[in-house]
Write a protein that holds these residues in place. Sequence first.
Motif, PDB file in Angstrom:
ATOM      1  N   GLU A  62       0.819  -1.210   0.000  1.00 33.82           N
ATOM      2  CA  GLU A  62       0.000   0.000   0.000  1.00 33.82           C
ATOM      3  C   GLU A  62       0.856   1.264   0.000  1.00 33.82           C
ATOM      4  N   ARG A  63       1.971   1.236   0.707  1.00 34.99           N
ATOM      5  CA  ARG A  63       2.792   2.434   0.865  1.00 34.99           C
ATOM      6  C   ARG A  63       3.872   2.584  -0.203  1.00 34.99           C
ATOM      7  N   LYS A  64       4.339   1.468  -0.730  1.00 36.88           N
ATOM      8  CA  LYS A  64       5.468   1.517  -1.668  1.00 36.88           C
ATOM      9  C   LYS A  64       5.144   0.732  -2.944  1.00 36.88           C
ATOM     10  N   HIS A  65       3.954   0.917  -3.423  1.00 33.84           N
ATOM     11  CA  HIS A  65       3.454   0.163  -4.569  1.00 33.84           C
ATOM     12  C   HIS A  65       4.403   0.216  -5.769  1.00 33.84           C
ATOM     13  N   ASP A  66       4.816   1.402  -6.159  1.00 34.88           N
ATOM     14  CA  ASP A  66       5.648   1.550  -7.359  1.00 34.88           C
ATOM     15  C   ASP A  66       7.003   0.864  -7.201  1.00 34.88           C
ATOM     16  N   ALA A  67       7.625   1.025  -6.054  1.00 35.41           N
ATOM     17  CA  ALA A  67       8.933   0.405  -5.811  1.00 35.41           C
ATOM     18  C   ALA A  67       8.804  -1.123  -5.813  1.00 35.41           C
ATOM     19  N   ILE A  68       7.776  -1.628  -5.183  1.00 37.81           N
ATOM     20  CA  ILE A  68       7.573  -3.081  -5.142  1.00 37.81           C
ATOM     21  C   ILE A  68       7.275  -3.604  -6.539  1.00 37.81           C
ATOM     22  N   ALA A  69       6.489  -2.883  -7.297  1.00 39.78           N
ATOM     23  CA  ALA A  69       6.192  -3.299  -8.673  1.00 39.78           C
ATOM     24  C   ALA A  69       7.474  -3.406  -9.494  1.00 39.78           C
ATOM     25  N   LYS A  70       8.385  -2.465  -9.325  1.00 33.11           N
ATOM     26  CA  LYS A  70       9.659  -2.503 -10.059  1.00 33.11           C
ATOM     27  C   LYS A  70      10.485  -3.731  -9.660  1.00 33.11           C
ATOM     28  N   VAL A  71      10.552  -4.002  -8.367  1.00 37.86           N
ATOM     29  CA  VAL A  71      11.311  -5.168  -7.891  1.00 37.86           C
ATOM     30  C   VAL A  71      10.704  -6.455  -8.442  1.00 37.86           C
ATOM     31  N   LEU A  72       9.392  -6.571  -8.384  1.00 33.77           N
ATOM     32  CA  LEU A  72       8.730  -7.773  -8.890  1.00 33.77           C
ATOM     33  C   LEU A  72       8.921  -7.930 -10.392  1.00 33.77           C
ATOM     34  N   GLN A  73       8.932  -6.832 -11.131  1.00 32.67           N
ATOM     35  CA  GLN A  73       9.176  -6.910 -12.578  1.00 32.67           C
ATOM     36  C   GLN A  73      10.567  -7.458 -12.859  1.00 32.67           C
ATOM     37  N   VAL A  74      11.543  -7.027 -12.073  1.00 37.95           N
ATOM     38  CA  VAL A  74      12.907  -7.529 -12.257  1.00 37.95           C
ATOM     39  C   VAL A  74      12.979  -9.013 -11.904  1.00 37.95           C
ATOM     40  N   LEU A  75      12.400  -9.378 -10.761  1.00 44.26           N
ATOM     41  CA  LEU A  75      12.485 -10.764 -10.301  1.00 44.26           C
ATOM     42  C   LEU A  75      11.746 -11.748 -11.199  1.00 44.26           C
ATOM     43  N   THR A  76      10.726 -11.285 -11.912  1.00 45.05           N
ATOM     44  CA  THR A  76       9.983 -12.179 -12.796  1.00 45.05           C
ATOM     45  C   THR A  76      10.474 -12.121 -14.243  1.00 45.05           C
ATOM     46  N   ASN A  77      11.563 -11.415 -14.465  1.00 52.78           N
ATOM     47  CA  ASN A  77      12.159 -11.331 -15.786  1.00 52.78           C
ATOM     48  C   ASN A  77      12.772 -12.685 -16.151  1.00 52.78           C
ATOM     49  N   ASP A  78      12.677 -13.051 -17.413  1.00 53.34           N
ATOM     50  CA  ASP A  78      13.248 -14.324 -17.863  1.00 53.34           C
ATOM     51  C   ASP A  78      14.703 -14.482 -17.445  1.00 53.34           C
ATOM     52  N   SER A  79      15.465 -13.389 -17.492  1.00 56.12           N
ATOM     53  CA  SER A  79      16.900 -13.481 -17.194  1.00 56.12           C
ATOM     54  C   SER A  79      17.146 -13.981 -15.772  1.00 56.12           C
ATOM     55  N   VAL A  80      16.269 -13.637 -14.840  1.00 55.09           N
ATOM     56  CA  VAL A  80      16.427 -14.104 -13.461  1.00 55.09           C
ATOM     57  C   VAL A  80      16.133 -15.601 -13.383  1.00 55.09           C
ATOM     58  N   GLY A  81      15.049 -16.052 -14.003  1.00 56.78           N
ATOM     59  CA  GLY A  81      14.727 -17.477 -14.010  1.00 56.78           C
ATOM     60  C   GLY A  81      15.808 -18.300 -14.681  1.00 56.78           C
ATOM     61  N   ILE A  82      16.352 -17.778 -15.762  1.00 57.19           N
ATOM     62  CA  ILE A  82      17.418 -18.474 -16.479  1.00 57.19           C
ATOM     63  C   ILE A  82      18.683 -18.534 -15.625  1.00 57.19           C
ATOM     64  N   ALA A  83      19.035 -17.424 -14.996  1.00 54.29           N
ATOM     65  CA  ALA A  83      20.229 -17.401 -14.140  1.00 54.29           C
ATOM     66  C   ALA A  83      20.076 -18.371 -12.965  1.00 54.29           C
ATOM     67  N   MET A  84      18.888 -18.416 -12.362  1.00 55.30           N
ATOM     68  CA  MET A  84      18.662 -19.345 -11.241  1.00 55.30           C
ATOM     69  C   MET A  84      18.772 -20.789 -11.712  1.00 55.30           C
ATOM     70  N   ALA A  85      18.237 -21.089 -12.878  1.00 57.14           N
ATOM     71  CA  ALA A  85      18.319 -22.451 -13.404  1.00 57.14           C
ATOM     72  C   ALA A  85      19.762 -22.845 -13.692  1.00 57.14           C
ATOM     73  N   LYS A  86      20.521 -21.918 -14.257  1.00 57.31           N
ATOM     74  CA  LYS A  86      21.927 -22.205 -14.555  1.00 57.31           C
ATOM     75  C   LYS A  86      22.724 -22.432 -13.274  1.00 57.31           C
ATOM     76  N   ALA A  87      22.426 -21.649 -12.253  1.00 60.56           N
ATOM     77  CA  ALA A  87      23.182 -21.748 -11.000  1.00 60.56           C
ATOM     78  C   ALA A  87      22.770 -22.939 -10.166  1.00 60.56           C
ATOM     79  N   SER A  88      21.494 -23.305 -10.207  1.00 56.18           N
ATOM     80  CA  SER A  88      21.004 -24.307  -9.254  1.00 56.18           C
ATOM     81  C   SER A  88      20.522 -25.604  -9.874  1.00 56.18           C
ATOM     82  N   GLY A  89      20.272 -25.622 -11.162  1.00 56.19           N
ATOM     83  CA  GLY A  89      19.717 -26.825 -11.780  1.00 56.19           C
ATOM     84  C   GLY A  89      18.215 -26.934 -11.614  1.00 56.19           C
ATOM     85  N   CYS A  90      17.585 -25.907 -11.060  1.00 59.24           N
ATOM     86  CA  CYS A  90      16.136 -25.964 -10.864  1.00 59.24           C
ATOM     87  C   CYS A  90      15.422 -25.659 -12.185  1.00 59.24           C
ATOM     88  N   ALA A  91      14.202 -26.130 -12.272  1.00 59.20           N
ATOM     89  CA  ALA A  91      13.395 -25.878 -13.454  1.00 59.20           C
ATOM     90  C   ALA A  91      12.667 -24.550 -13.289  1.00 59.20           C
TER      91      ALA A  91
END
Length: 168
Positions: A62-91
């Motif tokens: 409620e208080r930091k909507h825009d900042a949280i939206a930016k963080v979530l956009q970064v975390l849900t970016n394909d590059s993050v999922g790909i990097a996590m898979a490369k580092a950990s072997g997770c799907a």
Amino acid sequence: MNTLFREGKAHSTIGGPWLVPTARESGIDLGIAPMPTVDETGNKIAPYSGVQGIHVLKVAAERKHDAIAKVLQVLTNDSVGIAMAKASGCAPAKQSCYDDPVISGDDMVMAMYDTAQDAVPMPNVPEMDVMWTVTENLLVDVNMSGKDVRSSAQAAQQQAESLIKQMQ
């Protein structure tokens, strides 16, 4: 079991993505096989699946909507999922990550993906903590102490039921 496997004292193990980085660091050439089929049922073993998630406190949203939206956009970016898979072997959870040739070409990641198709969502209940501890002790009894499987399993069940009853 995973420690015994990494030390070369167990011929095989059934593991998840948590096993991949340390096995690769140990120089183990991981072989991959699909989950075995249970003869009596004709069904594959259906392991529990767990997922990683992100939680946002309502007051923060409620208080930091825009900042949280930016963080979530970064975390849900394909590059993050790909990097996590490369580092950990997770799907990756995001289907578009499999368009990356490194991900779709990684046998371990794809085995995790295939296994996830038959997996059962892990119950999100406090009793699961009891089960992990009891099961770990059961595996130690059977695999490292040479105790009888049937009597060890019965003792583990009694212990689990007792600990769960104490929680209530």
